[in-house]
Design a protein around this motif. Structure first.
Motif, PDB file in Angstrom:
ATOM      1  N   GLU A 207       0.877  -1.166  -0.013  1.00  0.00           N
ATOM      2  CA  GLU A 207      -0.173   0.050  -0.053  1.00  0.00           C
ATOM      3  C   GLU A 207       0.881   1.327   0.035  1.00  0.00           C
ATOM      4  OE1 GLU A 207      -2.457  -0.496   3.349  1.00  0.00           O
ATOM      5  OE2 GLU A 207      -3.639  -1.873   2.442  1.00  0.00           O
ATOM      6  N   GLN A 208       2.100   1.282   0.565  1.00  0.00           N
ATOM      7  CA  GLN A 208       2.765   2.501   0.861  1.00  0.00           C
ATOM      8  C   GLN A 208       3.758   2.580  -0.489  1.00  0.00           C
ATOM      9  OE1 GLN A 208       3.607   4.564   3.686  1.00  0.00           O
ATOM     10  NE2 GLN A 208       1.547   3.858   4.107  1.00  0.00           N
ATOM     11  N   PHE A 228      10.380   7.627   1.727  1.00  0.00           N
ATOM     12  CA  PHE A 228      10.610   6.141   2.390  1.00  0.00           C
ATOM     13  C   PHE A 228      11.427   6.011   3.286  1.00  0.00           C
ATOM     14  CE2 PHE A 228      13.978   2.727   2.473  1.00  0.00           C
ATOM     15  CZ  PHE A 228      12.954   1.714   1.540  1.00  0.00           C
ATOM     16  N   GLN A 229      12.191   7.063   4.199  1.00  0.00           N
ATOM     17  CA  GLN A 229      12.593   6.929   5.320  1.00  0.00           C
ATOM     18  C   GLN A 229      11.290   7.042   6.522  1.00  0.00           C
ATOM     19  OE1 GLN A 229      15.471  10.257   5.356  1.00  0.00           O
ATOM     20  NE2 GLN A 229      16.984   8.931   4.557  1.00  0.00           N
ATOM     21  N   ALA A 234      10.399  -2.138   9.223  1.00  0.00           N
ATOM     22  CA  ALA A 234       9.785  -3.412   8.694  1.00  0.00           C
ATOM     23  C   ALA A 234       9.056  -3.160   7.484  1.00  0.00           C
ATOM     24  CB  ALA A 234       8.752  -3.752   9.887  1.00  0.00           C
ATOM     25  N   LEU A 235       8.513  -2.332   6.988  1.00  0.00           N
ATOM     26  CA  LEU A 235       7.951  -2.011   5.651  1.00  0.00           C
ATOM     27  C   LEU A 235       9.050  -1.525   4.722  1.00  0.00           C
ATOM     28  CD1 LEU A 235       4.596   0.094   6.534  1.00  0.00           C
ATOM     29  CD2 LEU A 235       5.085  -2.290   6.599  1.00  0.00           C
ATOM     30  N   GLN A 236      10.027  -0.701   5.133  1.00  0.00           N
ATOM     31  CA  GLN A 236      11.083  -0.601   4.230  1.00  0.00           C
ATOM     32  C   GLN A 236      11.838  -1.739   3.931  1.00  0.00           C
ATOM     33  OE1 GLN A 236      13.923   2.309   5.995  1.00  0.00           O
ATOM     34  NE2 GLN A 236      12.481   3.686   6.568  1.00  0.00           N
ATOM     35  N   ARG A 237      12.053  -2.626   4.525  1.00  0.00           N
ATOM     36  CA  ARG A 237      12.616  -4.168   4.276  1.00  0.00           C
ATOM     37  C   ARG A 237      11.594  -4.779   3.265  1.00  0.00           C
ATOM     38  NH1 ARG A 237      13.633  -4.811   9.670  1.00  0.00           N
ATOM     39  NH2 ARG A 237      11.990  -6.408   9.940  1.00  0.00           N
ATOM     40  N   ARG A 238      10.322  -4.506   3.227  1.00  0.00           N
ATOM     41  CA  ARG A 238       9.561  -5.111   2.284  1.00  0.00           C
ATOM     42  C   ARG A 238       9.318  -4.397   0.978  1.00  0.00           C
ATOM     43  NH1 ARG A 238       9.140  -6.875   7.293  1.00  0.00           N
ATOM     44  NH2 ARG A 238       8.728  -9.166   7.777  1.00  0.00           N
ATOM     45  N   ALA A 239       9.354  -2.960   0.971  1.00  0.00           N
ATOM     46  CA  ALA A 239       9.384  -2.243   0.097  1.00  0.00           C
ATOM     47  C   ALA A 239      10.339  -2.515  -0.918  1.00  0.00           C
ATOM     48  CB  ALA A 239       9.106  -0.683   0.527  1.00  0.00           C
ATOM     49  N   ILE A 240      11.344  -2.709  -0.791  1.00  0.00           N
ATOM     50  CA  ILE A 240      12.769  -2.820  -1.546  1.00  0.00           C
ATOM     51  C   ILE A 240      12.313  -3.901  -2.562  1.00  0.00           C
ATOM     52  CG2 ILE A 240      15.101  -3.575  -1.888  1.00  0.00           C
ATOM     53  CD1 ILE A 240      14.800  -0.504  -0.796  1.00  0.00           C
TER      54      ILE A 240
END
Length: 431
Positions: A207-208, A228-229, A234-240
């Motif tokens: 979603e993000q 992004f920051q 936890a969402l950053q790791r999955r967004a990559i």
């Protein structure tokens, strides 16, 4: 065999039609062939359809190399897919049990992967793969087979320590069971909960990404660094990986989406100081400039046209080469490293052939079609990622007629099997 016996015995109560698909990997000669006959005889005795097939794993390994377990798995699941599609089965049931789940979690931890184990069900081609015995430990399965007199066979390779799973099975799992007899029962609800948590985090990350991702004029994903920051770590790791999917469309997931790559990109995204350019596999770049970062192709599409000379290996880029020759004169050594081999015949006026990037308006005449198809439509139908479309070679005749797009589709004059009309051979390989 326990799973087969259970489903066969309860098919009326479950209101299901049961069929059995068996694959011989041809690694153990007559022994594995007899096992197929053994399963077939059981199916005949209980009135269940049997679909037997084989995968020539030794020959595949000799020709292309690779990991034996990966070749086996890809071969048998391809056959499973074929049977399900042909006979319209909705579910593929496998016999994985609780000990398999614990071994999988331990292997994932060892490899640095997320220790989620195997899902009890997941999508598989046209249907769903299910694991009915995942909450049952192996001792209970042996007890079931003993009490109900279910005959079975043991694969001797299960005793070999050559495979990581077997080493965990022989040495680590027994130790864990001695420490806590409930470990096999505990691992199943634990992985269920972890998978539920992961599904929620993946949804939030998606979603993000969908909310904040932007695209350059040539279609590459970009995002504001501060935005992004501002996402939870936890969402950053999955967004990559979700952003990388815009480049690779999961084509190279097993190779690239590792924790070390994700950590490296997160380190560069933890700061806005200076500009950063980082090479990604297969000709892509991570670029952080000022307040934005972009994932893009290293090289813009170049106006180039490479002549494909008969009998010469031509390198399209750092990763792909092309070759064609008369069938009678082919360099057999090249076939050993071939990714694709096709056969064709074209009139003399079509030569010389050449390779170039795609152009607006390109069309290709495919087998079974009376009208040529736009390459833009073909790429969509074949689910070719946007960036890959600009990197693929398009093989054209002297008259600029598209006759092949290696790694995607070949034209009407090309066939996978040699025919009486085949005069030439076309070979594609990876460097």
């Amino acid at each position: 065999m326990a799973l087969l016996h259970f489903l066969a015995s309860n098919r009326k109560g479950l209101q299901v039609e049961v069929g059995v698909v068996h694959v011989d990997h041809m690694l153990r000669g007559e022994e594995s062939a007899k096992e197929g006959k053994f399963v077939e005889a059981f199916c005949k005795g209980v009135g269940i359809p049997f679909y037997g097939g084989s995968v020539p794993v030794p020959a595949i390994l000799k020709q292309t190399g690779g990991n034996i377990q990966t070749v086996c798995r890809e071969g048998r699941y391809a056959f499973f897919d074929e049977v399900m599609r042909k006979y319209r089965y909705e579910f593929l049931a496998t016999g994985h049990h609780a000990e398999d789940q614990l071994e999988t979690v331990l292997m994932q931890v060892t490899k640095g992967s997320n220790p989620l184990g195997m899902p009890i069900k997941r999508r598989f081609t046209i249907g769903t793969l299910i694991r009915p015995f995942l909450c049952v430990d192996k001792a209970e399965i042996y007890q079931y087979a003993k009490e109900l007199e279910v005959s079975f066979r043991e694969d001797p390779s299960n005793q070999s320590d050559d495979y990581m799973r077997n080493r965990f099975r022989h040495y680590i799992v027994p130790y864990m069971v001695r420490e806590n007899e409930s470990v096999l029962k505990n691992i199943v609800p634990l992985t269920d909960e972890l998978q539920e948590d992961e599904a929620l985090l993946q949804q939030l990350a998606r979603e993000q990404v969908e909310l904040h991702v932007e695209f350059t004029q040539d279609g590459f994903p970009s995002m504001n660094v501060k935005t992004f920051q501002g996402m939870p770590t936890a969402l950053q790791r999955r967004a990559i990986p979700l952003l990388l999917d815009y480049l690779y469309h999961k084509e190279y997931n097993a190779l690239f989406y590792k924790s070390d790559l994700i950590r490296q990109l997160l380190e560069h995204l933890d700061s806005q100081e200076g500009n950063v350019s980082l090479d990604l596999p297969y000709g892509f770049l991570f670029i952080r400039e000022y307040d934005k970062f972009t994932l893009r192709s290293k090289h813009a599409v170049q106006e180039r046209q490479l002549p494909l000379l008969k009998g010469e290996k031509v390198y399209w880029d750092d990763y792909l080469w092309l070759y064609w020759e008369k069938i009678t004169d082919v360099n057999s050594d090249l076939l050993l490293s071939a990714k694709e081999v096709t056969f064709f015949d074209l009139p003399e006026e079509s030569f010389p052939l050449s390779a170039r990037p795609r152009k607006e308006g390109d069309r290709i005449l495919l087998q079974g079609m009376t009208q040529a198809k736009r390459l833009s439509r073909l790429f969509i139908d074949e689910k070719v990622s946007r960036t890959s479309r600009d990197q693929l070679p398009v093989v054209v005749t002297k008259q600029e007629e598209v006759c092949a797009v290696p790694s995607v589709r070949y034209g009407k004059k090309f066939t996978k099997q040699q025919t009486a009309d085949s005069k030439y051979i076309f070979v594609v390989g990876n460097n």
